[in-house]
Design a protein around this motif. Structure first.
Motif, mmCIF file in Angstrom:
data_model
loop_
_atom_site.group_PDB
_atom_site.id
_atom_site.type_symbol
_atom_site.label_atom_id
_atom_site.label_comp_id
_atom_site.label_asym_id
_atom_site.label_seq_id
_atom_site.Cartn_x
_atom_site.Cartn_y
_atom_site.Cartn_z
ATOM 1 N N LYS A 103 0.832 -1.212 0.000
ATOM 2 C CA LYS A 103 0.000 0.000 0.000
ATOM 3 C C LYS A 103 0.866 1.261 0.000
ATOM 4 C CE LYS A 103 -3.597 -2.401 2.618
ATOM 5 N NZ LYS A 103 -4.320 -2.456 3.887
ATOM 6 N N LYS A 104 1.920 1.229 0.766
ATOM 7 C CA LYS A 104 2.828 2.388 0.814
ATOM 8 C C LYS A 104 3.480 2.602 -0.545
ATOM 9 C CE LYS A 104 4.316 1.367 5.570
ATOM 10 N NZ LYS A 104 3.500 2.151 6.468
ATOM 11 N N ALA A 105 3.905 1.503 -1.172
ATOM 12 C CA ALA A 105 4.585 1.616 -2.461
ATOM 13 C C ALA A 105 3.617 2.115 -3.534
ATOM 14 C CB ALA A 105 5.189 0.266 -2.862
ATOM 15 N N LEU A 106 2.390 1.616 -3.523
ATOM 16 C CA LEU A 106 1.398 2.067 -4.508
ATOM 17 C C LEU A 106 1.148 3.568 -4.373
ATOM 18 C CD1 LEU A 106 -0.818 1.712 -6.660
ATOM 19 C CD2 LEU A 106 -2.368 0.939 -4.854
ATOM 20 N N PHE A 107 0.937 4.011 -3.155
ATOM 21 C CA PHE A 107 0.684 5.436 -2.936
ATOM 22 C C PHE A 107 1.891 6.272 -3.379
ATOM 23 C CE2 PHE A 107 0.624 9.228 -0.137
ATOM 24 C CZ PHE A 107 -0.560 9.788 -0.578
ATOM 25 N N VAL A 148 -0.589 17.139 -10.834
ATOM 26 C CA VAL A 148 0.072 16.205 -9.915
ATOM 27 C C VAL A 148 0.173 16.836 -8.527
ATOM 28 C CG1 VAL A 148 2.239 15.009 -9.384
ATOM 29 C CG2 VAL A 148 1.348 15.009 -11.725
ATOM 30 N N ASN A 149 -0.337 16.132 -7.562
ATOM 31 C CA ASN A 149 -0.376 16.609 -6.187
ATOM 32 C C ASN A 149 1.007 16.471 -5.539
ATOM 33 O OD1 ASN A 149 -0.708 16.743 -3.351
ATOM 34 N ND2 ASN A 149 -2.865 16.187 -3.533
ATOM 35 N N ARG A 150 1.713 17.615 -5.417
ATOM 36 C CA ARG A 150 3.082 17.600 -4.874
ATOM 37 C C ARG A 150 3.143 17.039 -3.466
ATOM 38 N NH1 ARG A 150 2.785 19.464 -9.984
ATOM 39 N NH2 ARG A 150 4.649 20.618 -10.601
ATOM 40 N N GLU A 151 2.156 17.431 -2.675
ATOM 41 C CA GLU A 151 2.156 17.022 -1.270
ATOM 42 C C GLU A 151 2.108 15.492 -1.176
ATOM 43 O OE1 GLU A 151 0.557 15.904 2.504
ATOM 44 O OE2 GLU A 151 -0.781 16.020 0.771
ATOM 45 N N GLU A 152 1.329 14.863 -2.066
ATOM 46 C CA GLU A 152 1.249 13.393 -2.064
ATOM 47 C C GLU A 152 2.565 12.764 -2.523
ATOM 48 O OE1 GLU A 152 -2.219 11.714 -3.989
ATOM 49 O OE2 GLU A 152 -3.588 12.859 -2.726
ATOM 50 N N VAL A 153 3.248 13.448 -3.438
ATOM 51 C CA VAL A 153 4.548 12.935 -3.893
ATOM 52 C C VAL A 153 5.529 12.909 -2.718
ATOM 53 C CG1 VAL A 153 6.581 13.471 -5.317
ATOM 54 C CG2 VAL A 153 4.282 13.629 -6.309
ATOM 55 N N TYR A 154 5.607 14.018 -1.984
ATOM 56 C CA TYR A 154 6.560 14.106 -0.870
ATOM 57 C C TYR A 154 6.186 13.122 0.245
ATOM 58 C CZ TYR A 154 7.971 18.456 -3.185
ATOM 59 O OH TYR A 154 8.402 19.365 -4.116
ATOM 60 N N ARG A 155 4.886 13.067 0.533
ATOM 61 C CA ARG A 155 4.437 12.193 1.626
ATOM 62 C C ARG A 155 4.616 10.720 1.263
ATOM 63 N NH1 ARG A 155 -0.869 11.422 3.102
ATOM 64 N NH2 ARG A 155 -1.432 13.105 1.688
ATOM 65 N N GLY A 156 4.408 10.404 -0.016
ATOM 66 C CA GLY A 156 4.563 9.016 -0.468
ATOM 67 C C GLY A 156 5.962 8.488 -0.186
ATOM 68 N N ALA A 157 6.966 9.277 -0.559
ATOM 69 C CA ALA A 157 8.353 8.853 -0.331
ATOM 70 C C ALA A 157 8.624 8.711 1.162
ATOM 71 C CB ALA A 157 9.317 9.864 -0.956
ATOM 72 N N GLU A 159 6.453 8.091 3.613
ATOM 73 C CA GLU A 159 5.785 6.907 4.181
ATOM 74 C C GLU A 159 6.500 5.621 3.773
ATOM 75 O OE1 GLU A 159 1.566 6.711 3.393
ATOM 76 O OE2 GLU A 159 1.202 8.709 4.217
ATOM 77 N N LEU A 160 7.096 5.648 2.580
ATOM 78 C CA LEU A 160 7.827 4.479 2.114
ATOM 79 C C LEU A 160 9.179 4.368 2.832
ATOM 80 C CD1 LEU A 160 7.392 2.229 -0.016
ATOM 81 C CD2 LEU A 160 8.513 3.705 -1.695
ATOM 82 N N GLY A 161 9.567 5.455 3.476
ATOM 83 C CA GLY A 161 10.822 5.445 4.237
ATOM 84 C C GLY A 161 12.039 5.663 3.360
#
Ligand SMILES: [Fe+2]
Ligand SMILES: [Fe+2]
Length: 192
Positions: A103-107, A148-157, A159-161
């Motif tokens: 789920k983390k990787a998909l996001f 493209v939602n920048r905030e989701e890009v930053y948060r995705g990385a 959350e993936l650690g």
């Protein structure tokens, strides 16, 4: 029944006729394959989730339907709940916990793969010599690929650690492997 890549492709292409959406599915699949290998996870299962995560977007283009109304269709087609839950988890508005690496990787790959695609399209060499530095620069230009939602890009990385640069490099490497299928120039390993 264990889902196969062939089955997921069949489902995707049954509901998704748009080339752009199919390419998005292929890009996310490639990224999830990369991370499945990296994390020692089930590559085919991750590939299936990548292909299917937006399978209903063409028939459900609004957030009051996508992806939640796609779930019963997947269930009827016999997909594992694990697949369906992962698909649903990519939607921020459903507020599902991203409590598994898949789920983390998909996001983390969903928005970023679209952004990397946009970056590669405006370069003469396509994705061939694209580097994280130039992707990061473009992320700071709000008018570029504004959807493209920048905030989701930053948060995705996060959350993936992973460090953002490392994550961007992984997404680029994964997409480069299938550049022709994505309609991008610059297939194969970068030179130099
Ligand atoms: Fe989606
Ligand atoms: Fe997506």
């Amino acid at each position: 029944m264990r889902p196969t890549r062939d089955q997921a492709w069949e489902t995707l292409t049954l509901y998704t006729k748009s080339e752009a959406l199919r390419r998005h599915a292929l890009a996310v699949e490639a990224c999830l394959r990369f991370y499945a290998r990296r994390f020692g996870e089930d590559e085919e299962l991750w590939a299936v989730v990548g292909l299917l995560h937006d399978f209903d977007y063409e028939i459900h283009p609004t957030l009051d339907k996508h992806p939640q109304d796609g779930a019963p269709i997947l269930r009827a087609e016999g997909y594992l709940e694990e697949v369906i839950e992962a698909v649903l988890s990519h939607a921020e508005h459903l507020g599902m916990p991203r409590d598994a690496p898949l789920k983390k990787a998909l996001f983390a790959c969903d928005e970023l793969s679209g952004f990397v695609h946009a970056c590669a399209l405006v370069r003469p060499d396509g994705i061939g010599t694209l580097e994280p530095r130039s992707v990061r620069k473009k992320l700071k230009q709000p008018s570029f690929a504004a959807g493209v939602n920048r905030e989701e890009v930053y948060r995705g990385a996060e959350e993936l650690g992973l460090d953002l640069d490392e994550h961007i490099a992984n997404v680029i490497a994964a997409m480069r492997e299938i550049a022709p299928e994505l309609g991008l120039r610059g297939a194969g390993p970068a030179k130099g």
